[in-house]
Design a protein around this motif. Structure first.
Motif, PDB file in Angstrom:
ATOM      1  N   MET A   1       0.832  -1.200   0.000  1.00  0.00           N
ATOM      2  CA  MET A   1       0.000   0.000   0.000  1.00  0.00           C
ATOM      3  C   MET A   1       0.870   1.256   0.000  1.00  0.00           C
ATOM      4  O   MET A   1       0.610   2.206  -0.753  1.00  0.00           O
ATOM      5  CB  MET A   1      -0.918   0.021   1.225  1.00  0.00           C
ATOM      6  N   THR A   2       1.898   1.237   0.838  1.00  0.00           N
ATOM      7  CA  THR A   2       2.774   2.406   0.959  1.00  0.00           C
ATOM      8  C   THR A   2       3.516   2.672  -0.344  1.00  0.00           C
ATOM      9  O   THR A   2       3.529   3.797  -0.855  1.00  0.00           O
ATOM     10  CB  THR A   2       3.776   2.199   2.102  1.00  0.00           C
TER      11      THR A   2
ATOM     12  N   SER B   1       2.909   1.569  -3.468  1.00  0.00           N
ATOM     13  CA  SER B   1       2.039   1.913  -4.601  1.00  0.00           C
ATOM     14  C   SER B   1       1.512   3.337  -4.482  1.00  0.00           C
ATOM     15  O   SER B   1       1.424   4.066  -5.481  1.00  0.00           O
ATOM     16  CB  SER B   1       0.874   0.926  -4.702  1.00  0.00           C
ATOM     17  N   THR B   2       1.175   3.763  -3.271  1.00  0.00           N
ATOM     18  CA  THR B   2       0.670   5.129  -3.070  1.00  0.00           C
ATOM     19  C   THR B   2       1.760   6.155  -3.354  1.00  0.00           C
ATOM     20  O   THR B   2       1.507   7.169  -4.030  1.00  0.00           O
ATOM     21  CB  THR B   2       0.155   5.304  -1.625  1.00  0.00           C
TER      22      THR B   2
ATOM     23  N   PRO C   1      -6.663   5.681  -9.381  1.00  0.00           N
ATOM     24  CA  PRO C   1      -6.727   6.991  -8.718  1.00  0.00           C
ATOM     25  C   PRO C   1      -8.128   7.583  -8.706  1.00  0.00           C
ATOM     26  O   PRO C   1      -8.332   8.741  -9.063  1.00  0.00           O
ATOM     27  CB  PRO C   1      -5.772   7.841  -9.561  1.00  0.00           C
TER      28      PRO C   1
ATOM     29  N   TYR D   1      -6.998  -0.256   0.433  1.00  0.00           N
ATOM     30  CA  TYR D   1      -6.011   0.476  -0.367  1.00  0.00           C
ATOM     31  C   TYR D   1      -6.449   1.922  -0.606  1.00  0.00           C
ATOM     32  O   TYR D   1      -5.648   2.857  -0.502  1.00  0.00           O
ATOM     33  CB  TYR D   1      -5.794  -0.223  -1.714  1.00  0.00           C
ATOM     34  N   GLN D   2      -7.731   2.104  -0.952  1.00  0.00           N
ATOM     35  CA  GLN D   2      -8.228   3.449  -1.232  1.00  0.00           C
ATOM     36  C   GLN D   2      -8.205   4.313   0.022  1.00  0.00           C
ATOM     37  O   GLN D   2      -7.863   5.507  -0.038  1.00  0.00           O
ATOM     38  CB  GLN D   2      -9.647   3.373  -1.810  1.00  0.00           C
TER      39      GLN D   2
ATOM     40  N   ARG E   1      -4.662   5.448   0.764  1.00  0.00           N
ATOM     41  CA  ARG E   1      -4.237   6.568  -0.065  1.00  0.00           C
ATOM     42  C   ARG E   1      -4.874   7.878   0.399  1.00  0.00           C
ATOM     43  O   ARG E   1      -4.239   8.926   0.393  1.00  0.00           O
ATOM     44  CB  ARG E   1      -4.562   6.331  -1.536  1.00  0.00           C
TER      45      ARG E   1
END
Length: 368
Positions: A92-93, A95-96, A312, A335-336, A339
Motif C-alpha cells: 500500500m505504501t 504503490s501510493t 486513482p 487500499y483506497q 491513499r
C-alpha cells in the motif's frame, strides 16, 4: 406554508431527479458499468450544458448515499481479510508513493506545456479528493483554487468513466451493471436477519457516523458507516446486508450530486486545460494498470481487485465498481482508504514545505 423559494427548489429537485432516473435507465439499458452512478452524472452534465437551467440536489442526499455505500463496503471486512490487509501495508505504501510521484511528474509537464504555475499544476494532478485538494489549494502559496478545481474535476471525471469500463470489460468477463448475484443474496439476508439486528445496526451506524463527524474524519459520511460495519462484522455480529434497490439508490444519489458539481465553464481558458487534464487522467490510469499488474503478480488477488486498489479514483466510485464486478471489496476499500489518509496527512506537509503557506493577511490587504 410553502414559500415561492421552497416551491422553486422543489421543482429544481424534481428536475434533477428525473434527469438522474433517465440517465440511469439509459445506461442500464445499454449495459454500461456503474449505470446508476455514471448515467445520472452524464445526464445532469448534459442537461446543464444544453439548457443552462439551475438544478437543486440537497447535500444530505449525497451524505445518505455515502452512508449506504460505506455500510455495504464495511460488511465485506472479515477477520481473515483484516489479516491479509495488515500483511499488505508495505505494498500500500509503495504503490501510493509511486502514484503520487508519477502525478508530480505529470504536474511539472503540465506546468511547462500549459503555462499553469507549478503549485496549481501539482495540486491539480495529485490523486486526492476534489474537495480536499481545492481546500488545500487555498493554503498553498501561488496555487489558484479555480485551476485546481477544474483540473481535479476533469481528472475525476476521466477516471470515474475509464476505470469501471476497463475493470468490467477487460478484467471481469464483461460483467455489466445492475443487480448481481451477491446483491440478491444480500436481499435474502435482510429479510431473514430480524428486526432487532436491523435496528441495532442502524443505531450503531448513526453513532459511528456522528463520531466520525466529531473527530473530523476525511469523508466522514462514508468512513463512519464503513468502520462501524467492519467492526460489527469482524466481531461476529450478524449485520444485515442492503437490498439491491438501496444500492441503486446510493449510486443515484451520488451520481446526480457529482454531475451538479462539474461545471466546464468555471474557467475562462478551460479549452486549453481540458485536453491536458484528460490526457493526464488517462496517463494516471495507465500507470495504475502497470502497478496493478505487478501487485497481481506479487499478491494472490485478481487483476480486477488489484486495479481497483491502485486506481486513482474516489473511494465511493471504486467501491461500487468492486461490488459490481465481484472484486474483493474489503481489499479495495483498504487500499483506497490508505491513499486518502496518506494524501491528506503527508502530501500537505510536502506542499507547504515546497511552496510555502498562502499569506492570507497580505492577500486580504491586496484585495482591499
Amino acid at each position: 406554508m410553502k414559500t415561492p423559494e421552497n416551491q422553486t427548489k422543489g421543482k429544481q429537485l424534481l428536475e434533477a431527479l428525473l434527469c438522474g432516473l433517465a440517465g440511469g435507465t439509459v445506461f442500464s439499458w445499454i449495459g454500461l458499468p456503474l449505470a446508476w452512478m455514471l448515467g445520472p452524472l452524464t445526464a445532469v452534465i448534459l442537461w446543464n450544458l444544453l439548457t443552462k437551467r439551475t438544478l437543486y440536489w440537497p447535500k444530505s442526499f449525497k451524505n445518505g448515499g455515502q452512508m449506504l455505500l460505506g455500510y455495504s463496503m464495511g460488511l465485506s471486512f472479515t477477520a481473515d481479510s483484516a489479516a491479509q490487509i495488515a500483511g499488505q501495508l508495505p505494498s500500500m505504501t509503495v504503490s501510493t508513493v509511486l502514484m503520487v510521484v508519477f502525478g508530480l511528474g505529470i504536474a511539472f509537464l503540465a506546468s511547462r506545456m500549459t503555462g499553469v504555475n507549478t503549485p496549481s499544476a501539482v495540486m491539480g494532478t495529485t490523486p486526492g479528493g476534489l474537495s480536499q485538494m481545492t481546500m488545500l489549494s487555498e493554503e498553498i502559496r501561488g496555487a489558484d483554487p479555480t485551476i485546481v478545481t477544474f483540473m481535479q474535476t476533469i481528472r475525476m471525471l476521466a477516471v470515474t468513466f475509464m476505470v469501471p469500463m476497463l475493470t468490467t470489460f477487460a478484467f471481469a468477463g464483461g460483467a455489466g451493471s445492475g443487480i448481481t448475484a451477491s446483491a440478491a443474496d444480500a436481499e435474502q439476508t435482510v429479510s431473514g436477519g430480524g428486526l432487532m439486528y436491523l435496528l441495532m445496526a442502524v443505531i450503531a451506524v448513526f453513532a459511528g457516523t456522528t463520531l466520525a463527524l466529531r473527530l473530523r474524519f476525511p469523508t466522514p459520511w462514508i468512513l463512519g458507516p464503513l468502520i462501524t460495519a467492519a467492526i460489527l462484522t469482524v466481531s461476529g455480529f450478524p449485520a444485515p446486508h442492503l437490498p439491491p434497490l438501496l444500492m441503486v439508490a446510493a449510486q443515484l444519489l451520488l451520481g446526480v450530486y457529482l454531475g451538479l458539481g462539474i461545471r466546464l465553464d468555471m474557467l475562462k481558458d478551460w479549452r486549453k486545460l481540458l485536453p491536458f487534464s484528460l490526457v493526464s487522467g488517462a496517463l494516471m490510469v495507465g500507470f495504475a494498470l502497470l502497478l496493478a499488474y505487478i501487485l497481481h503478480l506479487i499478491h494472490p488477488m485478481s487483476m480486477a481487485t488489484a486495479f481497483l486498489c491502485i486506481a486513482p479514483g474516489g473511494l465511493p466510485e471504486m467501491g461500487v465498481t468492486a461490488h459490481e464486478v465481484g472484486a474483493d471489496v474489503s481489499m479495495v476499500a483498504a487500499y483506497q482508504l490508505f491513499r486518502v489518509f496518506f494524501i491528506l496527512f503527508l502530501v500537505p506537509l510536502f506542499l507547504r514545505f515546497a511552496f510555502g503557506r498562502q499569506d492570507t493577511a497580505g492577500k486580504a490587504v491586496e484585495s482591499m
